[in-house]
Write a protein that holds these residues in place. Structure first.
Motif: not given
Length: 243
Positions: A2-5, A135-141, A165-169
């Motif tokens: 996904k796009k990188i924040l 960024w990732a899809e909310a379901s992936a979080c 979508s959500c941020v995964i760090r």
């Protein structure tokens, strides 16, 4: 991926690369392995999670064949990072000090840093440190959050423009020993860090360009304000935590 924040973590670099080993230790990597937790045993990731979000650590915690000599360029080339991400800006290859650095910010951002050390047992140790926000899809979080003393994944706030979508760090290290007989970087059974205390903060590892020690930047999960700096002092084979 996904796009990188845009990465908002700024970590100070400790002056130093380590091509000369200290003579202060007799501890072996096998001893470290006995007292350290293994991420593969402590945390299991479902196939669905892996499909949605591909963990950096899991991509690179495996053997890599090295060709073209022994040096920082050969080590980085063996991992195939350039092919995975591409270099839109010029990376730093300090061949004399055995140091690598690459970061990108803008539409997306991530930071990679690496050094290698000559240990007192004659082995070369190569460590790659990474800090990535994507960024990732909310379901992936769901189910991706995990924390050890050397590797962590945290789910951040939802995208204000899209609740889907959500941020995964993700930050941490992958560490290898170079097997000269097989010309292979082999993942270490445990990270070579001793006595890092548990914390609810995130930690960013900064390998040296000159010298021998690694710096840890500790910062809050939500506000990303740097709160403390610590040192991992090289003892010839592993690193001891210095408060």
């Amino acid at each position: 991926m996904k796009k990188i924040l845009t990465l908002v973590v700024l970590c100070g670099m400790l002056a130093g690369c380590a091509n000369q080993a200290s003579n202060n230790t007799t501890q072996s990597n096998d001893q470290v392995a006995e007292s350290s937790s293994a991420i593969d045993e402590a945390d299991e990731v479902t196939g669905e999670d892996k499909y949605e979000y591909q963990y950096f650590y899991e991509q690179y915690n495996k053997p890599f064949k090295v060709s073209g000599g022994i040096g920082i360029e050969q080590f980085i080339s063996a991992l195939g990072i350039e092919g995975e991400y591409g270099w839109s800006t010029d990376p730093t290859f300090d061949k004399i000090n055995g140091y690598f650095e690459y970061s990108e910010e803008g539409d997306g951002a991530y930071r990679l840093k690496a050094s290698y050390w000559n240990r007192t047992d004659g082995k070369k140790m190569f460590i790659l440190c990474f800090n990535i926000s994507e960024w990732a899809e909310a379901s992936a979080c769901a189910g991706v959050e995990r924390v050890t003393d050397w590797y962590e994944v945290r789910v951040g706030h939802p995208n204000p423009e899209s609740k889907e979508s959500c941020v995964i760090r993700e930050s941490g290290v992958v560490a290898y020993l170079y097997n000269a007989e097989t010309e292979t970087l082999e993942p270490m059974m445990a990270r070579p860090f001793n006595n890092i205390p548990a914390t609810s903060d995130m930690m960013s590892f900064c390998p040296p360009q000159k010298g021998k020690d690694i710096e840890i930047c500790q910062y809050g999960v939500d506000e990303f304000e740097e709160s403390e700096y610590h040192t991992l002092k090289f003892n010839g084979q592993t690193f001891d935590y210095v408060k």
